[in-house]
Design a protein around this motif. Structure first.
Motif, mmCIF file in Angstrom:
data_model
loop_
_atom_site.group_PDB
_atom_site.id
_atom_site.type_symbol
_atom_site.label_atom_id
_atom_site.label_comp_id
_atom_site.label_asym_id
_atom_site.label_seq_id
_atom_site.Cartn_x
_atom_site.Cartn_y
_atom_site.Cartn_z
ATOM 1 N N LEU A 169 0.827 -1.208 0.000
ATOM 2 C CA LEU A 169 0.000 0.000 0.000
ATOM 3 C C LEU A 169 0.857 1.251 0.000
ATOM 4 C CD1 LEU A 169 -2.858 1.180 0.165
ATOM 5 C CD2 LEU A 169 -2.693 1.042 2.663
ATOM 6 N N MET A 170 1.935 1.245 0.765
ATOM 7 C CA MET A 170 2.824 2.400 0.786
ATOM 8 C C MET A 170 3.548 2.562 -0.549
ATOM 9 S SD MET A 170 2.384 3.905 3.635
ATOM 10 C CE MET A 170 0.662 3.351 3.470
ATOM 11 N N ALA A 172 2.411 1.938 -3.327
ATOM 12 C CA ALA A 172 1.460 2.459 -4.304
ATOM 13 C C ALA A 172 1.094 3.916 -4.066
ATOM 14 C CB ALA A 172 0.183 1.617 -4.287
ATOM 15 N N THR A 173 1.492 4.463 -2.918
ATOM 16 C CA THR A 173 1.025 5.808 -2.576
ATOM 17 C C THR A 173 2.120 6.809 -2.207
ATOM 18 O OG1 THR A 173 0.666 5.066 -0.284
ATOM 19 C CG2 THR A 173 -1.223 4.969 -1.781
ATOM 20 N N THR A 174 3.292 6.346 -1.767
ATOM 21 C CA THR A 174 4.290 7.301 -1.275
ATOM 22 C C THR A 174 5.715 6.798 -1.507
ATOM 23 O OG1 THR A 174 5.035 8.522 0.691
ATOM 24 C CG2 THR A 174 4.276 6.269 1.022
ATOM 25 N N ASP A 175 6.665 7.720 -1.447
ATOM 26 C CA ASP A 175 8.088 7.385 -1.546
ATOM 27 C C ASP A 175 8.807 7.600 -0.219
ATOM 28 O OD1 ASP A 175 8.106 6.698 -4.293
ATOM 29 O OD2 ASP A 175 8.089 8.824 -4.841
ATOM 30 N N LYS A 237 -0.871 2.278 -13.877
ATOM 31 C CA LYS A 237 -0.963 3.145 -12.707
ATOM 32 C C LYS A 237 -0.067 2.610 -11.595
ATOM 33 C CE LYS A 237 -5.765 4.443 -13.663
ATOM 34 N NZ LYS A 237 -7.160 4.441 -13.132
ATOM 35 N N ARG A 238 0.337 3.505 -10.736
ATOM 36 C CA ARG A 238 1.179 3.096 -9.609
ATOM 37 C C ARG A 238 0.442 2.130 -8.689
ATOM 38 N NH1 ARG A 238 4.730 7.269 -5.858
ATOM 39 N NH2 ARG A 238 5.670 5.669 -4.508
ATOM 40 N N SER A 239 -0.855 2.278 -8.615
ATOM 41 C CA SER A 239 -1.660 1.416 -7.743
ATOM 42 C C SER A 239 -1.704 -0.033 -8.222
ATOM 43 C CB SER A 239 -3.089 1.961 -7.647
ATOM 44 O OG SER A 239 -3.688 2.028 -8.928
#
Length: 374
Positions: A169-170, A172-175, A237-239
């Motif tokens: 989950l991380m 897919a959402t943050t660096d 998509k990154r997700s």
């Protein structure tokens, strides 16, 4: 030459000593406990090598020493030479997952700097200490609460699924690396809570959990295939990186409904793994025959054939267990039938009394009675 000979003799003596003890004790679980402990000791020795920047013979010598010490500790600390399956599972799980949680804690504290310069030594040391600590905790929980083998396997399963889901989950959402560390720890705790709730709702066997792992891996492979195929798409998509985690989690949850009251033995649980593996290999062979340049056939065909073989194995084994259970309960007299011919005479007497108006009023008595215990 002398060095190799000495090592060979040492290994032979250790194996002979270990096997002799096991034959005398007839305790396979304790043997596995020693093996796991020895392997963990080897890893801790490698960690010491990294932290101390060992050179020369110390690079190989330190891990061998720590492996030996770790292998001896169970023998000294456990004079009865016994260990339960649950304690073994949770202890080994704690030792393994402890590395990941220790690294996550180091990353949460230090962020990107946790692995820069000499900070990596502190991170490795924290991973080793967390591994040791959680190994001890797992062993204590297994002894104190006397968990069933299925419950221990369930905690181990979600103990890995939780952190993997959080890290995905991380990703897919943050660096921000600190969020990765926090997600591992938070979702790790969440995985154990989920396992606890599932265990409260239904008690699964160790074989059931093995079959759960198989379906989870099948769905995880499907998720990885979807993300791989999506990677070639223009609309990637990154997700999409979440698909493997979604597959693992969905496969786990679906299996709990599918395998409810299956009551698989460990052998039967392994049969589902063999069936799924064989089916996946058949699918992979079919995919290779197509000679496709696209990745989709190499993921989706093995998944379909693996799932079909898995489903066949599960349903066949469930029917077998149901039939055996029915036969067993039949022998125990689940149906209780009774024939009472003496009531013919009693009913005639009751009828005469009623007709003459003498005596008390009694209901006619049945000739047959039947009851069924649920």
């Amino acid at each position: 030459m002398h060095k190799n000979f000495a090592i060979s003799v040492f290994v032979v003596l250790i194996l002979a000593f270990n096997n002799a003890n096991v034959r005398g004790q007839d305790d396979l679980l304790f043997k596995r406990h020693i093996v796991f402990s020895t392997l963990n000791g080897l890893y801790y020795g490698i960690a010491i090598d990294i932290i101390t920047e060992a050179k020369g013979g110390a690079v190989a010598g330190i891990p061998i020493i720590t492996a030996g010490v770790a292998g001896v500790i169970p023998v000294i600390a456990n004079s009865s030479r016994t260990i339960s399956q649950s304690s073994l599972v949770l202890s080994d799980h704690g030792s393994r997952i402890g590395w990941l949680h220790g690294f996550a804690l180091a990353t949460l504290i230090g962020g990107d700097n946790a692995w820069n310069d000499n900070n990596y030594k502190l991170s490795v040391g924290l991973g080793a200490l967390t591994s040791i600590g959680l190994g001890i905790v797992g062993n204590s929980i297994g002894k104190k609460y006397e968990l069933s083998e299925g419950a221990a396997g369930l905690y181990r399963h979600y103990g890995w699924i939780g952190p993997f889901t959080g890290i995905s989950l991380m990703a897919a959402t943050t660096d921000n690396s600190r969020f990765y560390g926090a997600a591992d720890l938070l979702f790790g705790a969440g995985g154990y809570l989920l396992a606890s709730e599932i265990n409260k709702s239904h008690e699964f066997t160790a074989g059931d959990i093995r079959a759960t792992q198989v379906l989870a891996l099948l769905n995880g492979e499907l998720g990885f295939g979807i993300s791989t195929v999506r990677a070639e798409s223009i609309n990637v998509k990154r997700s999409d990186i979440l698909w493997p985690a979604i597959g693992l989690l969905s496969g786990s949850l679906v299996s709990h409904v599918w395998l409810k009251d299956a009551g698989f033995t460990q052998h039967q649980g392994m049969l589902t793994a063999y069936a799924a593996s064989g089916g996946a290999l058949i699918g992979l062979g079919i995919a290779m025959i197509t000679e496709s340049d696209k990745p989709a056939p190499y993921f989706f065909i093995p998944y379909a054939t693996g799932l079909a073989a898995y489903a066949y194995a599960v349903e066949t084994l469930k029917k077998k267990n149901i039939m055996q259970g029915s036969a067993t309960t039949g022998k125990k007299g689940k149906w209780d039938l009774a024939f009472m011919p003496q009531n013919i005479i009693l009913n005639k007497s009751i009828y005469r009394d009623i007709s003459s108006g003498s005596g008390s009023f009694y209901l006619m008595q049945p000739l047959f009675s039947a009851s069924y215990k649920f």
